[in-house]
Design a protein around this motif. Structure first.
Motif, PDB file in Angstrom:
ATOM      1  N   ALA A 113       0.887  -1.041   0.221  1.00  0.00           N
ATOM      2  CA  ALA A 113      -0.105   0.139   0.163  1.00  0.00           C
ATOM      3  C   ALA A 113       0.807   1.467  -0.016  1.00  0.00           C
ATOM      4  O   ALA A 113       0.627   2.704  -0.904  1.00  0.00           O
ATOM      5  N   ARG A 114       2.125   1.116   0.550  1.00  0.00           N
ATOM      6  CA  ARG A 114       3.100   2.446   0.429  1.00  0.00           C
ATOM      7  C   ARG A 114       3.910   2.719  -0.419  1.00  0.00           C
ATOM      8  O   ARG A 114       4.448   3.414  -0.478  1.00  0.00           O
ATOM      9  N   ASN A 115       4.068   0.988  -1.350  1.00  0.00           N
ATOM     10  CA  ASN A 115       5.073   1.305  -2.270  1.00  0.00           C
ATOM     11  C   ASN A 115       4.307   0.370  -3.216  1.00  0.00           C
ATOM     12  O   ASN A 115       5.082  -0.661  -2.386  1.00  0.00           O
ATOM     13  N   PRO A 116       3.786   0.660  -4.186  1.00  0.00           N
ATOM     14  CA  PRO A 116       3.465  -0.209  -5.085  1.00  0.00           C
ATOM     15  C   PRO A 116       4.497  -0.708  -6.146  1.00  0.00           C
ATOM     16  O   PRO A 116       3.967  -1.769  -6.877  1.00  0.00           O
ATOM     17  N   THR A 117       5.329  -0.631  -6.148  1.00  0.00           N
ATOM     18  CA  THR A 117       6.924  -0.895  -7.253  1.00  0.00           C
ATOM     19  C   THR A 117       7.862  -1.037  -6.132  1.00  0.00           C
ATOM     20  O   THR A 117       9.067   0.014  -6.769  1.00  0.00           O
ATOM     21  N   ALA A 148       2.504  -6.773  -5.111  1.00  0.00           N
ATOM     22  CA  ALA A 148       2.918  -5.228  -6.625  1.00  0.00           C
ATOM     23  C   ALA A 148       2.870  -5.237  -8.125  1.00  0.00           C
ATOM     24  O   ALA A 148       2.107  -4.536  -8.130  1.00  0.00           O
ATOM     25  N   GLU A 149       2.579  -6.503  -8.707  1.00  0.00           N
ATOM     26  CA  GLU A 149       3.018  -7.138 -10.506  1.00  0.00           C
ATOM     27  C   GLU A 149       0.767  -6.744  -9.796  1.00  0.00           C
ATOM     28  O   GLU A 149       0.080  -6.040 -10.913  1.00  0.00           O
ATOM     29  N   LEU A 150       0.206  -7.271  -9.086  1.00  0.00           N
ATOM     30  CA  LEU A 150      -1.198  -6.981  -9.019  1.00  0.00           C
ATOM     31  C   LEU A 150      -2.078  -5.696  -9.054  1.00  0.00           C
ATOM     32  O   LEU A 150      -2.720  -5.571  -9.040  1.00  0.00           O
ATOM     33  N   ALA A 151      -0.843  -5.399  -8.336  1.00  0.00           N
ATOM     34  CA  ALA A 151      -2.005  -4.106  -7.608  1.00  0.00           C
ATOM     35  C   ALA A 151      -1.369  -3.098  -9.080  1.00  0.00           C
ATOM     36  O   ALA A 151      -2.261  -2.019  -9.183  1.00  0.00           O
ATOM     37  N   ARG A 152      -0.252  -2.956  -9.303  1.00  0.00           N
ATOM     38  CA  ARG A 152      -0.088  -2.055 -10.836  1.00  0.00           C
ATOM     39  C   ARG A 152      -1.522  -2.081 -11.580  1.00  0.00           C
ATOM     40  O   ARG A 152      -1.961  -1.504 -12.600  1.00  0.00           O
ATOM     41  N   GLU A 153      -1.332  -3.583 -12.073  1.00  0.00           N
ATOM     42  CA  GLU A 153      -2.361  -4.179 -13.037  1.00  0.00           C
ATOM     43  C   GLU A 153      -3.875  -4.051 -12.784  1.00  0.00           C
ATOM     44  O   GLU A 153      -4.712  -2.815 -13.137  1.00  0.00           O
ATOM     45  N   VAL A 154      -4.586  -3.255 -10.968  1.00  0.00           N
ATOM     46  CA  VAL A 154      -5.506  -3.047 -10.882  1.00  0.00           C
ATOM     47  C   VAL A 154      -5.973  -1.509 -11.024  1.00  0.00           C
ATOM     48  O   VAL A 154      -6.377  -1.196 -11.938  1.00  0.00           O
ATOM     49  N   ALA A 155      -4.057  -0.807 -11.044  1.00  0.00           N
ATOM     50  CA  ALA A 155      -4.314   0.459 -11.370  1.00  0.00           C
ATOM     51  C   ALA A 155      -4.582   1.226 -12.496  1.00  0.00           C
ATOM     52  O   ALA A 155      -4.710   1.821 -12.802  1.00  0.00           O
ATOM     53  N   LEU A 156      -3.916   0.035 -13.355  1.00  0.00           N
ATOM     54  CA  LEU A 156      -4.334   0.403 -14.885  1.00  0.00           C
ATOM     55  C   LEU A 156      -5.946   0.126 -15.190  1.00  0.00           C
ATOM     56  O   LEU A 156      -5.836   0.947 -15.854  1.00  0.00           O
ATOM     57  N   GLU A 157      -5.738  -1.031 -15.083  1.00  0.00           N
ATOM     58  CA  GLU A 157      -7.597  -1.168 -15.032  1.00  0.00           C
ATOM     59  C   GLU A 157      -8.410   0.099 -14.701  1.00  0.00           C
ATOM     60  O   GLU A 157      -9.574   0.829 -14.776  1.00  0.00           O
ATOM     61  N   VAL A 158      -8.062   0.563 -13.940  1.00  0.00           N
ATOM     62  CA  VAL A 158      -8.959   1.723 -12.945  1.00  0.00           C
ATOM     63  C   VAL A 158      -9.132   3.227 -14.024  1.00  0.00           C
ATOM     64  O   VAL A 158      -9.651   4.055 -13.497  1.00  0.00           O
ATOM     65  N   ARG A 159      -7.433   3.578 -14.258  1.00  0.00           N
ATOM     66  CA  ARG A 159      -7.740   4.399 -14.897  1.00  0.00           C
ATOM     67  C   ARG A 159      -7.916   4.305 -16.435  1.00  0.00           C
ATOM     68  O   ARG A 159      -9.267   4.361 -16.702  1.00  0.00           O
TER      69      ARG A 159
END
Length: 159
Positions: A113-117, A148-159
């Motif tokens: 949550a603090r560091n997604p990458t 972290a990879e899954l979090a980035r994928e979710v963030a991309l889907e939200v955009r």
């Protein structure tokens, strides 16, 4: 005193307020996913979130959680969906015996949550305070990186 745990409010009698948060969670509220390990805040088996930050419940007095939102492993998932860390643990076959895994996942979730990458070195640093008797550290690191990879994928889907 009231505690908010996994989005539910619990009345905590005066005689429980000086007990550790771990004791209140496990012995009084029946939330046994949070484990007792060392009792000194060293091993990480008792890790929960207070307002999203990973803390050791075995050394945290229950009264210190009074004005916070506590999340245990039982409350990590939302609705019918696994938390990204839980899914990553499945994807990477992380657990062996599983005893330390709730604390590992709670630490990983707060970290992501603090560091997604995160870099692999940052994952090692973040997870260093959680002990695993079975030595599944390589799989735990892979699980955190997968989350972290899954979090980035979710963030991309939200955009």
């Amino acid at each position: 005193m009231q505690l908010t745990i996994n989005d539910a409010t619990h009345e905590i009698p005066a005689e429980w307020q000086d007990a550790s948060l771990l004791t209140v969670l496990r012995d009084h509220l029946g939330l046994t996913g949070t484990k007792f390990g060392c009792g000194r805040g060293i091993c990480g088996a008792c890790t929960v979130h207070m307002n999203g930050e990973a803390v050791r419940a075995c050394v945290m007095p229950a009264r210190a959680a009074g004005q916070t939102r506590v999340t245990t492993i039982e409350g990590l998932a939302e609705a019918e969906s696994l938390h990204l860390v839980q899914q990553a643990w499945i994807d990477e076959s992380v657990p062996q015996c599983g005893y330390c895994q709730p604390g590992q996942m709670m630490t990983a979730a707060a970290f992501i949550a603090r560091n997604p990458t995160p870099s692999p070195a940052e994952v090692v640093d973040a997870m260093n305070g959680n002990l695993c008797r079975c030595g599944t550290y390589t799989r735990i690191r892979k699980g955190v990186l997968r989350a972290a990879e899954l979090a980035r994928e979710v963030a991309l889907e939200v955009r």
